[in-house]
Every structure is written in C-alpha cells, then in structure tokens.
Write a protein that holds these residues in place. Structure first.
Motif, PDB file in Angstrom:
ATOM      1  N   ALA A  45       2.632 -16.515  -2.947  1.00  0.00           N
ATOM      2  CA  ALA A  45       1.330 -16.066  -2.523  1.00  0.00           C
ATOM      3  C   ALA A  45       1.478 -15.087  -1.496  1.00  0.00           C
ATOM      4  O   ALA A  45       0.619 -14.123  -1.464  1.00  0.00           O
ATOM      5  CB  ALA A  45       0.220 -17.095  -2.166  1.00  0.00           C
ATOM      6  N   THR A  46       2.370 -15.309  -0.614  1.00  0.00           N
ATOM      7  CA  THR A  46       2.647 -14.257   0.418  1.00  0.00           C
ATOM      8  C   THR A  46       3.074 -13.104   0.074  1.00  0.00           C
ATOM      9  O   THR A  46       2.777 -12.081   0.387  1.00  0.00           O
ATOM     10  CB  THR A  46       3.635 -15.010   1.549  1.00  0.00           C
ATOM     11  N   ALA A  47       3.908 -13.257  -1.000  1.00  0.00           N
ATOM     12  CA  ALA A  47       4.594 -11.842  -1.394  1.00  0.00           C
ATOM     13  C   ALA A  47       3.609 -11.250  -2.385  1.00  0.00           C
ATOM     14  O   ALA A  47       3.405 -10.153  -2.308  1.00  0.00           O
ATOM     15  CB  ALA A  47       5.603 -12.293  -2.684  1.00  0.00           C
ATOM     16  N   ALA A  48       2.575 -11.789  -2.772  1.00  0.00           N
ATOM     17  CA  ALA A  48       1.325 -11.029  -3.739  1.00  0.00           C
ATOM     18  C   ALA A  48       0.523 -10.419  -2.690  1.00  0.00           C
ATOM     19  O   ALA A  48       0.155  -9.304  -2.940  1.00  0.00           O
ATOM     20  CB  ALA A  48       0.561 -12.076  -4.279  1.00  0.00           C
ATOM     21  N   ILE A  49       0.254 -11.124  -1.487  1.00  0.00           N
ATOM     22  CA  ILE A  49      -0.541 -10.256  -0.504  1.00  0.00           C
ATOM     23  C   ILE A  49       0.335  -9.039  -0.064  1.00  0.00           C
ATOM     24  O   ILE A  49      -0.239  -7.900  -0.137  1.00  0.00           O
ATOM     25  CB  ILE A  49      -0.515 -11.170   0.872  1.00  0.00           C
ATOM     26  N   ASN A  50       1.415  -9.256   0.138  1.00  0.00           N
ATOM     27  CA  ASN A  50       2.414  -7.917   0.604  1.00  0.00           C
ATOM     28  C   ASN A  50       2.214  -6.823  -0.391  1.00  0.00           C
ATOM     29  O   ASN A  50       2.159  -5.504  -0.286  1.00  0.00           O
ATOM     30  CB  ASN A  50       3.787  -8.229   0.917  1.00  0.00           C
ATOM     31  N   ARG A  51       2.342  -7.152  -2.075  1.00  0.00           N
ATOM     32  CA  ARG A  51       2.355  -6.247  -2.997  1.00  0.00           C
ATOM     33  C   ARG A  51       0.958  -5.745  -3.035  1.00  0.00           C
ATOM     34  O   ARG A  51       0.882  -4.538  -3.359  1.00  0.00           O
ATOM     35  CB  ARG A  51       2.816  -6.714  -4.165  1.00  0.00           C
ATOM     36  N   ALA A  52      -0.088  -6.639  -2.746  1.00  0.00           N
ATOM     37  CA  ALA A  52      -1.424  -5.911  -3.003  1.00  0.00           C
ATOM     38  C   ALA A  52      -1.636  -4.995  -1.913  1.00  0.00           C
ATOM     39  O   ALA A  52      -2.224  -3.932  -2.314  1.00  0.00           O
ATOM     40  CB  ALA A  52      -2.387  -7.113  -2.885  1.00  0.00           C
ATOM     41  N   ILE A  53      -1.070  -5.010  -0.651  1.00  0.00           N
ATOM     42  CA  ILE A  53      -1.154  -4.163   0.506  1.00  0.00           C
ATOM     43  C   ILE A  53      -0.525  -2.801  -0.030  1.00  0.00           C
ATOM     44  O   ILE A  53      -1.292  -1.819   0.368  1.00  0.00           O
ATOM     45  CB  ILE A  53      -0.709  -4.651   1.688  1.00  0.00           C
ATOM     46  N   LEU A  54       0.433  -2.843  -0.572  1.00  0.00           N
ATOM     47  CA  LEU A  54       1.164  -1.481  -1.193  1.00  0.00           C
ATOM     48  C   LEU A  54       0.024  -0.881  -2.261  1.00  0.00           C
ATOM     49  O   LEU A  54      -0.052   0.214  -2.045  1.00  0.00           O
ATOM     50  CB  LEU A  54       2.361  -1.763  -1.849  1.00  0.00           C
ATOM     51  N   HIS A  55      -0.649  -1.691  -3.155  1.00  0.00           N
ATOM     52  CA  HIS A  55      -1.239  -1.127  -4.229  1.00  0.00           C
ATOM     53  C   HIS A  55      -2.714  -0.615  -3.417  1.00  0.00           C
ATOM     54  O   HIS A  55      -2.825   0.446  -4.154  1.00  0.00           O
ATOM     55  CB  HIS A  55      -1.571  -2.306  -5.106  1.00  0.00           C
ATOM     56  N   LEU A  56      -2.859  -1.085  -2.423  1.00  0.00           N
ATOM     57  CA  LEU A  56      -4.367  -0.447  -1.817  1.00  0.00           C
ATOM     58  C   LEU A  56      -3.892   0.726  -0.997  1.00  0.00           C
ATOM     59  O   LEU A  56      -4.621   1.827  -1.093  1.00  0.00           O
ATOM     60  CB  LEU A  56      -4.728  -1.461  -0.681  1.00  0.00           C
ATOM     61  N   GLN A  57      -2.782   0.867  -0.565  1.00  0.00           N
ATOM     62  CA  GLN A  57      -2.225   2.016   0.075  1.00  0.00           C
ATOM     63  C   GLN A  57      -2.072   3.197  -0.947  1.00  0.00           C
ATOM     64  O   GLN A  57      -2.298   4.223  -0.549  1.00  0.00           O
ATOM     65  CB  GLN A  57      -0.799   2.068   0.973  1.00  0.00           C
ATOM     66  N   TRP A  58      -1.693   2.857  -2.102  1.00  0.00           N
ATOM     67  CA  TRP A  58      -1.269   4.006  -3.226  1.00  0.00           C
ATOM     68  C   TRP A  58      -2.820   4.158  -3.889  1.00  0.00           C
ATOM     69  O   TRP A  58      -2.780   5.025  -4.608  1.00  0.00           O
ATOM     70  CB  TRP A  58      -0.404   3.329  -4.146  1.00  0.00           C
ATOM     71  N   SER A  59      -3.816   3.556  -3.406  1.00  0.00           N
ATOM     72  CA  SER A  59      -4.854   3.520  -4.451  1.00  0.00           C
ATOM     73  C   SER A  59      -5.814   4.832  -4.329  1.00  0.00           C
ATOM     74  O   SER A  59      -5.738   5.624  -3.483  1.00  0.00           O
ATOM     75  CB  SER A  59      -6.069   2.440  -4.074  1.00  0.00           C
ATOM     76  N   THR A  60      -6.137   5.224  -5.554  1.00  0.00           N
ATOM     77  CA  THR A  60      -6.862   6.798  -5.698  1.00  0.00           C
ATOM     78  C   THR A  60      -8.283   6.254  -6.370  1.00  0.00           C
ATOM     79  O   THR A  60      -8.623   5.118  -6.805  1.00  0.00           O
ATOM     80  CB  THR A  60      -6.309   7.669  -6.283  1.00  0.00           C
ATOM     81  N   ASN A  61      -9.217   7.097  -6.737  1.00  0.00           N
ATOM     82  CA  ASN A  61     -10.254   7.024  -7.448  1.00  0.00           C
ATOM     83  C   ASN A  61      -9.988   7.353  -8.905  1.00  0.00           C
ATOM     84  O   ASN A  61     -10.755   7.142  -9.906  1.00  0.00           O
ATOM     85  CB  ASN A  61     -11.300   8.072  -7.046  1.00  0.00           C
ATOM     86  N   SER A  62      -8.772   7.414  -9.325  1.00  0.00           N
ATOM     87  CA  SER A  62      -8.130   7.662 -10.974  1.00  0.00           C
ATOM     88  C   SER A  62      -7.496   6.536 -11.301  1.00  0.00           C
ATOM     89  O   SER A  62      -6.329   6.326 -10.685  1.00  0.00           O
ATOM     90  CB  SER A  62      -7.576   8.932 -10.945  1.00  0.00           C
ATOM     91  N   ALA A  63      -7.740   5.993 -12.385  1.00  0.00           N
ATOM     92  CA  ALA A  63      -6.988   4.908 -12.846  1.00  0.00           C
ATOM     93  C   ALA A  63      -5.514   5.428 -13.355  1.00  0.00           C
ATOM     94  O   ALA A  63      -4.514   4.768 -13.549  1.00  0.00           O
ATOM     95  CB  ALA A  63      -7.617   4.093 -14.056  1.00  0.00           C
ATOM     96  N   SER A  64      -5.651   6.788 -13.872  1.00  0.00           N
ATOM     97  CA  SER A  64      -4.210   7.353 -14.350  1.00  0.00           C
ATOM     98  C   SER A  64      -3.297   7.520 -13.146  1.00  0.00           C
ATOM     99  O   SER A  64      -2.003   7.389 -13.754  1.00  0.00           O
ATOM    100  CB  SER A  64      -4.670   8.777 -15.355  1.00  0.00           C
ATOM    101  N   ASP A  65      -3.712   7.588 -12.064  1.00  0.00           N
ATOM    102  CA  ASP A  65      -2.788   8.049 -10.770  1.00  0.00           C
ATOM    103  C   ASP A  65      -2.231   6.472 -10.469  1.00  0.00           C
ATOM    104  O   ASP A  65      -1.076   6.420 -10.049  1.00  0.00           O
ATOM    105  CB  ASP A  65      -3.466   8.671  -9.592  1.00  0.00           C
ATOM    106  N   ASN A  66      -3.013   5.513 -10.391  1.00  0.00           N
ATOM    107  CA  ASN A  66      -2.665   4.204  -9.966  1.00  0.00           C
ATOM    108  C   ASN A  66      -3.258   3.158 -11.066  1.00  0.00           C
ATOM    109  O   ASN A  66      -4.183   2.733 -10.794  1.00  0.00           O
ATOM    110  CB  ASN A  66      -3.036   3.865  -8.763  1.00  0.00           C
ATOM    111  N   PRO A  67      -2.378   2.433 -11.901  1.00  0.00           N
ATOM    112  CA  PRO A  67      -2.909   1.667 -12.782  1.00  0.00           C
ATOM    113  C   PRO A  67      -2.946   0.194 -12.027  1.00  0.00           C
ATOM    114  O   PRO A  67      -3.461  -0.695 -12.900  1.00  0.00           O
ATOM    115  CB  PRO A  67      -1.582   1.525 -13.999  1.00  0.00           C
ATOM    116  N   PHE A  68      -2.533  -0.059 -10.869  1.00  0.00           N
ATOM    117  CA  PHE A  68      -2.664  -1.366 -10.255  1.00  0.00           C
ATOM    118  C   PHE A  68      -3.897  -1.574  -9.627  1.00  0.00           C
ATOM    119  O   PHE A  68      -4.519  -2.566  -9.668  1.00  0.00           O
ATOM    120  CB  PHE A  68      -1.489  -1.397  -9.234  1.00  0.00           C
TER     121      PHE A  68
END
Length: 316
Positions: A45-68
């Motif tokens: 679960a701790t690893a999932a928190i760390n990966r989720a933080i990365l996905h939040l940093q990479w997030s955009t308003n377009s699903a094609s740019d970041n599928p996560f």
C-alpha cells in the motif's frame, strides 16, 4: 487393574497436553503468518501511495497524455507483481474549510450527518470557540469543561492545524469524527450502511465556495445550501462514472444550486488512501486488506522537492 487405570489416565493426560501444544503451535503459526501478510500488504500500500503521487504529478486534462490519472478521476487501480491496490484520490477542496466555515454551515453539516439540532448547535459553538481568540483573555464555558477533564487541557483559541484536533472539541465523539455504521431498511431486509464522519467532510485545507465534484460528500453540499434534489442528481451522475472537466457544464446545467459550487481541476493537496491485497501463488488475491493514507502536497515533477507528505496514517 490399578496399574492399568493409572496408565490409561496418564495416557489421557499426555494426549490432552499434546493436543493443547499442537493447537497452540497452530494458532501461533497462523498469527505469525497473518502478521507477515499484514506487513507485506502495508509496504505494498505504501508503494501504491508513492506511485499515485507520480501519476498526480504527471496528470493533465487529457486522457491521451496520461492514461493513469486525469483530474476528476476518483480512484486509481494500480497492479503490482505482488498484489493489487486501489487508491482513493481525495482532493482536500472537496471538503469544507474548518477554519473559515461559519457556525451556521457547521450546524447544517452536523445536521446532515445525523446530529440533533441542540447537539449540533453545541458542537458548532465549541468548534467556533476553539478557533477564535479568547474574549478579554477570559476562559469560556468550553474552557472550563476542558480544564475539568482528566488530563486537563486548554483550547488553543487559534486556527486548527490538524483536523484530528476535532477529537478534543467538546461533543465530538470518535463515531462522529471517523464515521460509523447504521442499519437501514426494514426488519426483513435490513443491512449495514456506512455513515460519513467529519474527517471526510472538513479539512484545514478545504474550500469555502466551490467543491470538487468527484469527491464532495452530500453532507458538505447540504451545508452549503444545495437542495436535496440537486445533490441526488449529482450522486446519480457520479455513480455512472468519473466527472471530468468536460462533463462539468452538463452536470451543473442551469441549476442555480450547483452552479459555482462544483469544480473539477488539478489541485495541489490530496488525501491518498491506498488499500492493498496480496496476490497468492495461484494468482488469486488474499482476503486480507491493509489500508494506509497520506495527506500530500504536490509541487510538480520538476520542483525540488516535488512533493511533501503533510500527514501519514499507518491505518487509513
């Protein structure tokens, strides 16, 4: 005959001891196995928190740019070789700001959480007293109550720094803060349903005007004066799928209750709550679930530091 009876009783006693030792060893082995599985699930679960933080940093308003992850998505399903995790992405702007909300809004919120009018008035007054400076440096009635507790303490008469301070406010019980379970339905078909707690509705980083459409609790919208029909329409739309930025105009429509009170945006402060299940050798998932949570401030992938964990919860 006496010798035979003695041997039989001794054999029975030794058998009882053997069964007792075997049962003890088995229970201890299972306990150690559960503890090991719990620790492994914790780090997953701790690893999932760390990966989720990365996905939040990479997030955009377009699903094609970041599928996560894209803003408005309430959860991330993250798969690992050792197990599966589901991460709740809870923007703090989906909650009411505990430091700026007027007492009437707090009363409305408490009423929506099932608190009676008189008790709601007392708790809202206690919260307001906690965050306001003391009048002429004189102790209030609530201060007298706190000083009479064992151990005694004093209200800070300043802004809330952590939402857990609410547990010390007069009238706030653990069930009211964390939430509880209530039985709904008739006697023949009743079931337990979760009741929302204050921690899911208020925050020191919350909003006072517009709330995140993906995670705002119905009680928060009720406290903001939104009608029950408008709240139900939003819940129905949310159950059909994530509300993204492009969907917001259709969700609010011409409803004056929702217009200006909902938003879908890229925020900076989130509560991430990860629930992990380990994968067994045969590929199935374990029944044990372990949840951890973190209050995180996101600065951006190129910033240094790129994020800060403001609060960590070993038991989310």
């Amino acid at each position: 005959g006496s010798a035979l009876l003695a041997v039989l009783w001794l054999s029975a006693a030794l058998s009882a001891i053997a069964f007792s030792v075997a049962a003890g060893v088995r229970s201890e082995t299972e306990r150690v196995g559960n503890s090991e599985e719990d620790v492994r699930a914790y780090y997953l679960a701790t690893a999932a928190i760390n990966r989720a933080i990365l996905h939040l940093q990479w997030s955009t308003n377009s699903a094609s740019d970041n599928p996560f992850f894209i803003p408005g998505q309430p959860q991330m399903a993250l798969d690992f070789p050792s197990g599966f995790t589901m991460v709740d992405v809870i923007p703090e702007t989906g909650k009411l700001n505990i430091n700026t909300a007027p007492p009437q809004s707090l009363m409305n919120l408490l009423g929506a959480l099932g608190v009676g009018p008189d008790q709601a008035f007392q708790i809202a007054s206690a919260i307001d007293d906690w965050r306001k400076p003391a009048i002429n440096n004189q102790p209030s009635d609530f201060d007298q109550y706190y000083l009479a507790q064992i151990p005694s303490f004093q209200a800070p008469h300043a802004s809330f720094l952590d939402i857990e301070e609410l547990l010390s406010v007069a009238g706030v019980t653990p069930d009211l803060f964390y939430g509880s379970w209530v039985r709904v339905g008739d006697a023949d078909r009743s079931h337990l349903a979760p009741r929302t707690g204050l921690r899911d509705c208020v925050s020191v980083y919350g909003s006072a005007v517009a709330f995140d459409a993906a995670w705002v609790e119905p009680a928060v919208l009720a406290a903001a004066g939104v009608s029950g029909d408008a709240i139900q329409n939003l819940m129905n739309r949310r159950s059909a799928g994530p509300i993204l930025q492009a969907d917001l105009p259709a969700v609010t429509g011409d409803d004056p209750d929702l217009a200006g009170k909902l938003q879908v945006a890229r925020h900076t402060i989130y509560t991430l709550r990860a629930t992990a299940r380990l994968r067994r050798p045969d590929g199935s998932l374990s029944d044990l679930r372990r949840t951890v949570a973190a209050l995180v401030k996101i600065y951006g992938v190129n910033a240094r530091p790129s994020y800060t964990i403001l609060r960590w919860y070993d038991r989310g």
